[in-house]
Design a protein around this motif. Structure first.
Motif, PDB file in Angstrom:
ATOM      1  N   ARG A  45      -2.781  13.442   1.557  1.00  0.00           N
ATOM      2  CA  ARG A  45      -2.905  14.015   2.908  1.00  0.00           C
ATOM      3  C   ARG A  45      -1.660  13.757   3.745  1.00  0.00           C
ATOM      4  O   ARG A  45      -1.148  14.642   4.415  1.00  0.00           O
ATOM      5  CB  ARG A  45      -4.103  13.394   3.653  1.00  0.00           C
ATOM      6  CG  ARG A  45      -5.429  13.987   3.353  1.00  0.00           C
ATOM      7  CD  ARG A  45      -6.500  13.511   4.329  1.00  0.00           C
ATOM      8  NE  ARG A  45      -6.498  12.088   4.609  1.00  0.00           N
ATOM      9  CZ  ARG A  45      -7.104  11.154   3.879  1.00  0.00           C
ATOM     10  NH1 ARG A  45      -7.757  11.492   2.787  1.00  0.00           N
ATOM     11  NH2 ARG A  45      -7.060   9.887   4.231  1.00  0.00           N
ATOM     12  N   PHE A  46      -1.164  12.530   3.734  1.00  0.00           N
ATOM     13  CA  PHE A  46      -0.094  12.088   4.635  1.00  0.00           C
ATOM     14  C   PHE A  46       1.302  12.450   4.119  1.00  0.00           C
ATOM     15  O   PHE A  46       2.238  12.607   4.886  1.00  0.00           O
ATOM     16  CB  PHE A  46      -0.238  10.577   4.834  1.00  0.00           C
ATOM     17  CG  PHE A  46       0.662   9.955   5.849  1.00  0.00           C
ATOM     18  CD1 PHE A  46       0.621  10.349   7.187  1.00  0.00           C
ATOM     19  CD2 PHE A  46       1.529   8.938   5.495  1.00  0.00           C
ATOM     20  CE1 PHE A  46       1.438   9.751   8.130  1.00  0.00           C
ATOM     21  CE2 PHE A  46       2.352   8.326   6.430  1.00  0.00           C
ATOM     22  CZ  PHE A  46       2.303   8.738   7.755  1.00  0.00           C
ATOM     23  N   GLN A  47       1.469  12.565   2.802  1.00  0.00           N
ATOM     24  CA  GLN A  47       2.758  12.844   2.163  1.00  0.00           C
ATOM     25  C   GLN A  47       3.869  11.925   2.690  1.00  0.00           C
ATOM     26  O   GLN A  47       4.854  12.379   3.295  1.00  0.00           O
ATOM     27  CB  GLN A  47       3.141  14.311   2.330  1.00  0.00           C
ATOM     28  CG  GLN A  47       2.382  15.224   1.405  1.00  0.00           C
ATOM     29  CD  GLN A  47       2.663  14.921  -0.055  1.00  0.00           C
ATOM     30  OE1 GLN A  47       3.758  15.115  -0.559  1.00  0.00           O
ATOM     31  NE2 GLN A  47       1.662  14.406  -0.761  1.00  0.00           N
ATOM     32  N   PRO A  48       3.732  10.619   2.448  1.00  0.00           N
ATOM     33  CA  PRO A  48       4.730   9.675   2.948  1.00  0.00           C
ATOM     34  C   PRO A  48       6.064   9.806   2.222  1.00  0.00           C
ATOM     35  O   PRO A  48       6.132  10.282   1.086  1.00  0.00           O
ATOM     36  CB  PRO A  48       4.093   8.310   2.648  1.00  0.00           C
ATOM     37  CG  PRO A  48       3.223   8.565   1.458  1.00  0.00           C
ATOM     38  CD  PRO A  48       2.695   9.962   1.653  1.00  0.00           C
ATOM     39  N   HIS A  49       7.109   9.363   2.904  1.00  0.00           N
ATOM     40  CA  HIS A  49       8.433   9.288   2.284  1.00  0.00           C
ATOM     41  C   HIS A  49       8.574   7.999   1.490  1.00  0.00           C
ATOM     42  O   HIS A  49       9.444   7.906   0.619  1.00  0.00           O
ATOM     43  CB  HIS A  49       9.525   9.371   3.359  1.00  0.00           C
ATOM     44  CG  HIS A  49       9.547  10.689   4.049  1.00  0.00           C
ATOM     45  ND1 HIS A  49       8.862  10.940   5.224  1.00  0.00           N
ATOM     46  CD2 HIS A  49      10.153  11.847   3.709  1.00  0.00           C
ATOM     47  CE1 HIS A  49       9.055  12.197   5.584  1.00  0.00           C
ATOM     48  NE2 HIS A  49       9.840  12.769   4.686  1.00  0.00           N
ATOM     49  N   VAL A  50       7.754   7.004   1.803  1.00  0.00           N
ATOM     50  CA  VAL A  50       7.740   5.737   1.081  1.00  0.00           C
ATOM     51  C   VAL A  50       6.360   5.100   1.240  1.00  0.00           C
ATOM     52  O   VAL A  50       5.686   5.297   2.253  1.00  0.00           O
ATOM     53  CB  VAL A  50       8.874   4.794   1.568  1.00  0.00           C
ATOM     54  CG1 VAL A  50       8.656   4.362   2.997  1.00  0.00           C
ATOM     55  CG2 VAL A  50       9.032   3.589   0.663  1.00  0.00           C
ATOM     56  N   VAL A  51       5.945   4.357   0.205  1.00  0.00           N
ATOM     57  CA  VAL A  51       4.700   3.599   0.228  1.00  0.00           C
ATOM     58  C   VAL A  51       5.054   2.115   0.149  1.00  0.00           C
ATOM     59  O   VAL A  51       5.892   1.715  -0.654  1.00  0.00           O
ATOM     60  CB  VAL A  51       3.795   3.964  -0.970  1.00  0.00           C
ATOM     61  CG1 VAL A  51       2.618   2.990  -1.092  1.00  0.00           C
ATOM     62  CG2 VAL A  51       3.291   5.382  -0.854  1.00  0.00           C
ATOM     63  N   ILE A  52       4.404   1.327   1.005  1.00  0.00           N
ATOM     64  CA  ILE A  52       4.485  -0.133   0.921  1.00  0.00           C
ATOM     65  C   ILE A  52       3.090  -0.600   0.544  1.00  0.00           C
ATOM     66  O   ILE A  52       2.127  -0.337   1.272  1.00  0.00           O
ATOM     67  CB  ILE A  52       4.896  -0.773   2.263  1.00  0.00           C
ATOM     68  CG1 ILE A  52       6.251  -0.254   2.724  1.00  0.00           C
ATOM     69  CG2 ILE A  52       4.901  -2.294   2.138  1.00  0.00           C
ATOM     70  CD1 ILE A  52       6.646  -0.723   4.123  1.00  0.00           C
ATOM     71  N   SER A  53       2.973  -1.265  -0.605  1.00  0.00           N
ATOM     72  CA  SER A  53       1.650  -1.654  -1.080  1.00  0.00           C
ATOM     73  C   SER A  53       1.606  -3.103  -1.537  1.00  0.00           C
ATOM     74  O   SER A  53       2.493  -3.561  -2.260  1.00  0.00           O
ATOM     75  CB  SER A  53       1.220  -0.756  -2.246  1.00  0.00           C
ATOM     76  OG  SER A  53      -0.063  -1.129  -2.710  1.00  0.00           O
ATOM     77  N   ASP A  54       0.540  -3.773  -1.120  1.00  0.00           N
ATOM     78  CA  ASP A  54       0.224  -5.070  -1.693  1.00  0.00           C
ATOM     79  C   ASP A  54      -0.067  -4.836  -3.171  1.00  0.00           C
ATOM     80  O   ASP A  54      -0.468  -3.741  -3.574  1.00  0.00           O
ATOM     81  CB  ASP A  54      -0.998  -5.649  -0.977  1.00  0.00           C
ATOM     82  CG  ASP A  54      -1.339  -7.066  -1.427  1.00  0.00           C
ATOM     83  OD1 ASP A  54      -0.466  -7.734  -2.016  1.00  0.00           O
ATOM     84  OD2 ASP A  54      -2.465  -7.500  -1.169  1.00  0.00           O
ATOM     85  N   PHE A  55       0.128  -5.831  -3.989  1.00  0.00           N
ATOM     86  CA  PHE A  55      -0.146  -5.667  -5.410  1.00  0.00           C
ATOM     87  C   PHE A  55      -1.332  -6.481  -5.882  1.00  0.00           C
ATOM     88  O   PHE A  55      -1.881  -6.232  -6.944  1.00  0.00           O
ATOM     89  CB  PHE A  55       1.117  -5.948  -6.238  1.00  0.00           C
ATOM     90  CG  PHE A  55       1.862  -4.691  -6.527  1.00  0.00           C
ATOM     91  CD1 PHE A  55       1.963  -4.200  -7.808  1.00  0.00           C
ATOM     92  CD2 PHE A  55       2.428  -3.955  -5.497  1.00  0.00           C
ATOM     93  CE1 PHE A  55       2.611  -2.998  -8.067  1.00  0.00           C
ATOM     94  CE2 PHE A  55       3.078  -2.767  -5.738  1.00  0.00           C
ATOM     95  CZ  PHE A  55       3.168  -2.283  -7.035  1.00  0.00           C
TER      96      PHE A  55
END
Length: 127
Positions: A45-55
């Motif tokens: 939905r958001f189509q981010p340029h980058v994802v920051i994710s906890d692992f």
């Protein structure tokens, strides 16, 4: 006015998400996802340029999400940054082998977060 780049932040810890939102909101359009099971739909939905994710999350881990993202044309080219308190050379090596573009170690310095996101957006295929 120039459209802001979009950053999707995924973490089961609401304090970490609040930190990321406060750090990024003046520079980027930010979407937050506390449920890793909803992260893929949020990214589409958001189509981010980058994802920051906890692992280290319950349900889908960051590695699981990265694999899911890689299997869909809508998300496979979105750079992924790991946001973790469990950073060591073995983890970093494994993350990079799996396609993570960078690492932000918790607790994070806000300037480092901003610099890392800016670099990743500018160089999405670099490590």
């Amino acid at each position: 006015m120039t459209e802001k780049h979009r950053v999707l932040c995924i973490d089961d810890d609401t304090i970490s998400l609040s930190f990321l939102e406060e750090t990024l909101k003046h520079h980027y359009e930010v979407a937050l996802c506390v449920d890793s099971g909803e992260a893929l739909a949020a990214a589409i939905r958001f189509q981010p340029h980058v994802v920051i994710s906890d692992f280290a999350m319950p349900g889908f881990t960051g590695a699981d999400l990265l694999s899911l993202f890689d299997n869909l044309p809508e998300t496979r080219n979105i750079p992924f940054l790991a946001f973790t308190a469990h950073a060591n050379i073995e983890n970093l090596t494994e993350l990079m082998k799996n396609g993570v573009r960078g690492l932000i170690e918790k607790p994070a310095d806000p300037e480092f977060v901003l610099e890392t996101v800016a670099y990743t957006i500018k160089h999405p295929t670099s490590i």
